[in-house]
Design a protein around this motif. Structure first.
Motif, PDB file in Angstrom:
ATOM      1  N   ASP A   3     -32.703 116.647   3.195  1.00 38.67           N
ATOM      2  CA  ASP A   3     -33.813 115.708   2.850  1.00 38.67           C
ATOM      3  C   ASP A   3     -33.192 115.160   0.994  1.00 38.67           C
ATOM      4  OD1 ASP A   3     -35.572 116.195   4.533  1.00 38.67           O
ATOM      5  OD2 ASP A   3     -36.575 117.905   3.464  1.00 38.67           O
ATOM      6  N   TYR A   5     -33.667 112.777  -1.998  1.00 36.53           N
ATOM      7  CA  TYR A   5     -34.649 112.277  -2.808  1.00 36.53           C
ATOM      8  C   TYR A   5     -33.929 111.212  -3.876  1.00 36.53           C
ATOM      9  CZ  TYR A   5     -37.660 116.099  -1.163  1.00 36.53           C
ATOM     10  OH  TYR A   5     -38.402 116.747  -0.473  1.00 36.53           O
ATOM     11  N   ILE A   7     -34.693 109.212  -6.985  1.00 38.01           N
ATOM     12  CA  ILE A   7     -35.432 109.181  -8.223  1.00 38.01           C
ATOM     13  C   ILE A   7     -34.845 108.182  -9.173  1.00 38.01           C
ATOM     14  CG2 ILE A   7     -36.337 110.761  -9.969  1.00 38.01           C
ATOM     15  CD1 ILE A   7     -35.649 112.936  -7.901  1.00 38.01           C
ATOM     16  N   LEU A  41     -43.243 118.001  -9.116  1.00 38.80           N
ATOM     17  CA  LEU A  41     -42.409 118.121  -8.113  1.00 38.80           C
ATOM     18  C   LEU A  41     -42.134 119.660  -7.997  1.00 38.80           C
ATOM     19  CD1 LEU A  41     -39.741 115.167  -8.592  1.00 38.80           C
ATOM     20  CD2 LEU A  41     -41.497 115.371  -7.203  1.00 38.80           C
ATOM     21  N   LEU A  46     -40.439 121.723  -4.948  1.00 41.82           N
ATOM     22  CA  LEU A  46     -39.299 121.038  -4.512  1.00 41.82           C
ATOM     23  C   LEU A  46     -37.994 121.973  -5.383  1.00 41.82           C
ATOM     24  CD1 LEU A  46     -40.168 117.181  -4.439  1.00 41.82           C
ATOM     25  CD2 LEU A  46     -39.894 118.770  -2.812  1.00 41.82           C
ATOM     26  N   ALA A 106     -30.864 115.438  -4.728  1.00 44.70           N
ATOM     27  CA  ALA A 106     -31.469 114.533  -5.397  1.00 44.70           C
ATOM     28  C   ALA A 106     -30.444 113.506  -5.878  1.00 44.70           C
ATOM     29  CB  ALA A 106     -32.254 115.255  -6.594  1.00 44.70           C
ATOM     30  N   VAL A 137     -40.214 108.201  -6.628  1.00 46.38           N
ATOM     31  CA  VAL A 137     -39.224 109.102  -5.665  1.00 46.38           C
ATOM     32  C   VAL A 137     -39.454 108.516  -4.389  1.00 46.38           C
ATOM     33  CG1 VAL A 137     -39.036 111.275  -4.874  1.00 46.38           C
ATOM     34  CG2 VAL A 137     -39.922 111.114  -7.103  1.00 46.38           C
ATOM     35  N   GLY A 139     -38.282 109.994  -0.605  1.00 46.92           N
ATOM     36  CA  GLY A 139     -37.822 110.958   0.229  1.00 46.92           C
ATOM     37  C   GLY A 139     -37.208 110.398   1.645  1.00 46.92           C
ATOM     38  N   TRP A 156     -41.127 109.932   2.326  1.00 41.05           N
ATOM     39  CA  TRP A 156     -42.062 109.864   0.995  1.00 41.05           C
ATOM     40  C   TRP A 156     -41.612 108.736   0.343  1.00 41.05           C
ATOM     41  CZ3 TRP A 156     -41.338 114.147  -3.008  1.00 41.05           C
ATOM     42  CH2 TRP A 156     -42.526 114.332  -3.905  1.00 41.05           C
TER      43      TRP A 156
END
Length: 165
Positions: A3, A5, A7, A41, A46, A106, A137, A139, A156
């Motif tokens: 995953d 992310y 940001i 978060l 997360l 991230a 964010v 995802g 997301w």
């Protein structure tokens, strides 16, 4: 699958207020909102194996807030995340990194680059449709086979107002 992310940095000083745009820091409001997003978060449980950040101060400050909130123990600078950075440089890094057991990653960077990177990962091309709001964010689940470009899935997309309401 990993995953990812994406940001965007928090609210920063206005364009033109610093001679060198790379030196624009987060404002007090940007710091406050980014801390709220980071705390939310964390409440959502997360956790990132690593946070990669653009070298620009506003992104670095955002990444440090995420780390301080307990979202990761590891923070690294990534030149590819600077404005107009090359996603292929990051993909080379990722292809080496993904050989390690991992769950989540991230990337802290800038708009429009993060939106463009998300579009490339999802559709294999820029469509200029995805916008990451400041401290927002996206995802994305990255494909475990081959290149993640054009083979990833969105799970997301949220602006910060839905995380700090």
């Amino acid at each position: 699958m990993t995953d990812l992310y994406l940001i965007r940095h928090g609210i920063a000083a206005e364009h033109g207020t610093y001679q060198n745009d790379d030196e624009r820091p987060l404002t007090k409001e940007g710091d406050r909102k980014t801390r709220k997003v980071a705390d939310r978060l964390k409440e959502l449980e997360l956790e990132f194996d690593v946070i990669l950040t653009s070298p620009l101060i506003r992104a670095r400050q955002t990444a440090e807030i995420l780390k301080a909130a307990g979202l990761s123990q590891q923070l690294e600078e990534c030149a590819a995340l600077a404005p107009s950075g090359n996603i292929h440089d990051w993909v080379n890094w990722y292809n080496h990194w993904k050989t390690k057991p991992s769950k989540a990653l991230a990337l802290v960077g800038h708009q429009p680059d993060l939106g463009h990177w998300a579009e490339l990962l999802l559709w294999g091309e820029y469509r200029d449709c995805l916008i990451v709001k400041k401290a927002g964010v996206i995802g994305i689940s990255l494909s475990s086979e081959g290149s993640p470009i054009g083979q990833s899935q969105l799970f997301w997309l949220t602006p910060p107002k839905f995380l700090i309401a």
